[in-house]
Scaffold this active site. Sequence first.
Site, PDB file in Angstrom:
ATOM      1  N   ALA A  68      -1.564  40.797 -20.091  1.00  0.00           N
ATOM      2  CA  ALA A  68      -2.572  40.135 -20.914  1.00  0.00           C
ATOM      3  C   ALA A  68      -3.246  39.103 -20.019  1.00  0.00           C
ATOM      4  O   ALA A  68      -2.729  38.760 -18.954  1.00  0.00           O
ATOM      5  CB  ALA A  68      -1.894  39.458 -22.105  1.00  0.00           C
ATOM      6  N   GLY A 112       1.816  42.692 -20.641  1.00  0.00           N
ATOM      7  CA  GLY A 112       1.044  43.518 -21.568  1.00  0.00           C
ATOM      8  C   GLY A 112       0.673  44.874 -20.978  1.00  0.00           C
ATOM      9  O   GLY A 112       0.467  45.843 -21.727  1.00  0.00           O
ATOM     10  N   GLU A 115       3.612  46.970 -21.603  1.00  0.00           N
ATOM     11  CA  GLU A 115       3.674  47.225 -23.048  1.00  0.00           C
ATOM     12  C   GLU A 115       2.633  48.252 -23.484  1.00  0.00           C
ATOM     13  O   GLU A 115       2.896  49.097 -24.349  1.00  0.00           O
ATOM     14  CB  GLU A 115       3.486  45.903 -23.810  1.00  0.00           C
ATOM     15  CG  GLU A 115       4.666  44.961 -23.599  1.00  0.00           C
ATOM     16  CD  GLU A 115       4.427  43.571 -24.155  1.00  0.00           C
ATOM     17  OE1 GLU A 115       3.446  42.925 -23.731  1.00  0.00           O
ATOM     18  OE2 GLU A 115       5.209  43.132 -25.010  1.00  0.00           O
ATOM     19  N   GLU A 135       7.009  37.836 -18.420  1.00  0.00           N
ATOM     20  CA  GLU A 135       6.551  36.731 -19.275  1.00  0.00           C
ATOM     21  C   GLU A 135       7.434  35.502 -19.180  1.00  0.00           C
ATOM     22  O   GLU A 135       6.956  34.369 -19.284  1.00  0.00           O
ATOM     23  CB  GLU A 135       6.476  37.192 -20.744  1.00  0.00           C
ATOM     24  CG  GLU A 135       5.336  38.157 -21.054  1.00  0.00           C
ATOM     25  CD  GLU A 135       5.707  39.618 -20.878  1.00  0.00           C
ATOM     26  OE1 GLU A 135       6.756  39.909 -20.264  1.00  0.00           O
ATOM     27  OE2 GLU A 135       4.946  40.481 -21.347  1.00  0.00           O
TER      28      GLU A 135
HETATM   29  C1  HXC Z   1      -5.507  37.006 -15.610  1.00  0.00           C
HETATM   30  C2  HXC Z   1      -5.007  37.933 -13.585  1.00  0.00           C
HETATM   31  C3  HXC Z   1      -3.815  38.487 -14.099  1.00  0.00           C
HETATM   32  C4  HXC Z   1      -3.503  38.244 -15.481  1.00  0.00           C
HETATM   33  C5  HXC Z   1      -3.967  39.036 -12.041  1.00  0.00           C
HETATM   34  N1  HXC Z   1      -5.048  38.298 -12.311  1.00  0.00           N
HETATM   35  N2  HXC Z   1      -3.188  39.160 -13.110  1.00  0.00           N
HETATM   36  N3  HXC Z   1      -5.842  37.200 -14.337  1.00  0.00           N
HETATM   37  N4  HXC Z   1      -4.363  37.502 -16.178  1.00  0.00           N
HETATM   38  N5  HXC Z   1      -2.431  38.752 -16.070  1.00  0.00           N
HETATM   39  C6  HXC Z   1      -6.147  37.934 -11.386  1.00  0.00           C
HETATM   40  C7  HXC Z   1      -5.724  36.866 -10.406  1.00  0.00           C
HETATM   41  O1  HXC Z   1      -5.795  35.599 -11.008  1.00  0.00           O
HETATM   42  C8  HXC Z   1      -6.735  37.051  -9.317  1.00  0.00           C
HETATM   43  O2  HXC Z   1      -7.955  36.468  -9.712  1.00  0.00           O
HETATM   44  C9  HXC Z   1      -6.938  38.560  -9.299  1.00  0.00           C
HETATM   45  O3  HXC Z   1      -6.491  39.035 -10.568  1.00  0.00           O
HETATM   46  C10 HXC Z   1      -6.143  39.246  -8.223  1.00  0.00           C
HETATM   47  O4  HXC Z   1      -4.776  38.866  -8.358  1.00  0.00           O
HETATM   48  P1  HXC Z   1      -3.901  38.286  -7.147  1.00  0.00           P
HETATM   49  O5  HXC Z   1      -2.798  37.513  -7.744  1.00  0.00           O
HETATM   50  O6  HXC Z   1      -4.749  37.607  -6.136  1.00  0.00           O
HETATM   51  O7  HXC Z   1      -3.351  39.656  -6.513  1.00  0.00           O
HETATM   52  P2  HXC Z   1      -1.969  39.893  -5.734  1.00  0.00           P
HETATM   53  O8  HXC Z   1      -1.704  38.732  -4.790  1.00  0.00           O
HETATM   54  O9  HXC Z   1      -2.055  41.264  -5.189  1.00  0.00           O
HETATM   55  O10 HXC Z   1      -0.828  39.817  -6.861  1.00  0.00           O
HETATM   56  C11 HXC Z   1      -0.785  40.818  -7.883  1.00  0.00           C
HETATM   57  C12 HXC Z   1       0.159  40.373  -9.048  1.00  0.00           C
HETATM   58  C13 HXC Z   1      -0.262  38.960  -9.529  1.00  0.00           C
HETATM   59  C14 HXC Z   1       1.607  40.327  -8.530  1.00  0.00           C
HETATM   60  C15 HXC Z   1       0.058  41.410 -10.139  1.00  0.00           C
HETATM   61  O11 HXC Z   1      -1.676  38.969  -9.796  1.00  0.00           O
HETATM   62  C16 HXC Z   1       0.427  38.527 -10.767  1.00  0.00           C
HETATM   63  O12 HXC Z   1       1.588  38.110 -10.705  1.00  0.00           O
HETATM   64  N6  HXC Z   1      -0.241  38.580 -11.922  1.00  0.00           N
HETATM   65  C17 HXC Z   1       0.282  38.145 -13.185  1.00  0.00           C
HETATM   66  C18 HXC Z   1       1.293  39.118 -13.690  1.00  0.00           C
HETATM   67  C19 HXC Z   1       1.883  38.648 -15.022  1.00  0.00           C
HETATM   68  O13 HXC Z   1       2.531  37.605 -15.092  1.00  0.00           O
HETATM   69  N7  HXC Z   1       1.631  39.421 -16.087  1.00  0.00           N
HETATM   70  C20 HXC Z   1       2.125  39.103 -17.397  1.00  0.00           C
HETATM   71  C21 HXC Z   1       1.111  38.291 -18.087  1.00  0.00           C
HETATM   72  S1  HXC Z   1       1.750  37.680 -19.616  1.00  0.00           S
HETATM   73  P3  HXC Z   1      -8.764  35.447  -8.765  1.00  0.00           P
HETATM   74  O14 HXC Z   1      -9.897  35.001  -9.630  1.00  0.00           O
HETATM   75  O15 HXC Z   1      -7.818  34.386  -8.371  1.00  0.00           O
HETATM   76  O16 HXC Z   1      -9.182  36.326  -7.614  1.00  0.00           O
HETATM   77  C22 HXC Z   1       1.523  38.919 -20.667  1.00  0.00           C
HETATM   78  C23 HXC Z   1       1.873  38.581 -22.086  1.00  0.00           C
HETATM   79  C24 HXC Z   1       2.068  39.818 -22.875  1.00  0.00           C
HETATM   80  O17 HXC Z   1       1.104  39.976 -20.352  1.00  0.00           O
HETATM   81  C25 HXC Z   1       2.240  39.467 -24.299  1.00  0.00           C
HETATM   82  C26 HXC Z   1       1.105  39.892 -25.128  1.00  0.00           C
HETATM   83  C27 HXC Z   1       0.466  41.176 -24.767  1.00  0.00           C
END
Ligand code: HXC
Length: 262
Positions: A68, A112, A115, A135
């Site tokens: 998400a 998400g 999911e 999360e």
């Molecule tokens: C918003 C996101 C994002 C996310 C990545 N980006 N994941 N933006 N929400 N979930 C954005 C980054 O901010 C970045 O933007 C761009 O995408 C590229 O990501 P990087 O981090 O630079 O890439 P990389 O170094 O290759 O790392 C990849 C990654 C990392 C390991 C996947 O991006 C990451 O850890 N993302 C979050 C994963 C996460 O925690 N997901 C769960 C979310 S909570 P900029 O602008 O900086 O270039 C969730 C709740 C679910 O999903 C419950 C309800 C559905």
Amino acid sequence: GGSRYEYIQVSEPRPGVGQVTLHRPKALNALCTPLITELNAALSELNASPTIGAIVLTGSERAFAAGADIKEMAPLTFSAAYTGAFIESWSALTTAVKKPLIAAVSGHALGGGCELALMSDIIYCTSSANFGQPEIKLGTIPGAGGSQRLTRAIGKSKAMELILTGRSFTGDEAERWGVAARAFPTYEALMEGALKTAETIAAHSKVAVQAAKEVVNKSQDLPLRDGVEYERRVFHSLFGSRDQKIGMQAFAEKKKAEWSHE
Ligand code: HXC
């Protein structure tokens, strides 16, 4: 005019097969609310299309979806999430889509994103796909069914370990644990495999396919005795379809069935 969508692409790559590609490359397909709204619209349209028999949902080679949208969620309050029914619209995927949905997962499928894959009917992935429910590392928990669907898929102990640590698992592990039906060595092989399976499904009777999906999904909600009874009722009801007559007659005549989809 170009595509009606900003965050997704819709195509028909094979006869009877609809494909929805998540396309928000700058954010690794982070699932912001407008993306989910578009996804629901596209899936409803494919579901209603008389020519489409199966749907493939995919992202890019690098990311199915990284979760998400964290930037959208960061400032959200309890009351806004509660009264706005945040994430509830994601459920349309499992209620409005009656046609088989295959998730083709390459790269990140986190939070998400994981999911969303778990909501699909079949998961195919690459061996190196990166699944996980991270999360907990953000100070929250899965909110789109992950704690329920992952637990049903792999059992409590493993699901608990993954959700409490936030550790990822690979596509190969997903296949070994039964989360994914198949893991492929490359992205190209994954897409070919997903489209081929979708094409196979789309060539079957649409009535029978919809009934099969419905009864398998019931197994996730009902106790065994009720599920078996439900299956038998739906099985009985298919004797009212034309395609049951067509299919069984074709077998007797050693011919290929020409489905009426009725
Ligand atoms: C918003 C996101 C994002 C996310 C990545 N980006 N994941 N933006 N929400 N979930 C954005 C980054 O901010 C970045 O933007 C761009 O995408 C590229 O990501 P990087 O981090 O630079 O890439 P990389 O170094 O290759 O790392 C990849 C990654 C990392 C390991 C996947 O991006 C990451 O850890 N993302 C979050 C994963 C996460 O925690 N997901 C769960 C979310 S909570 P900029 O602008 O900086 O270039 C969730 C709740 C679910 O999903 C419950 C309800 C559905």
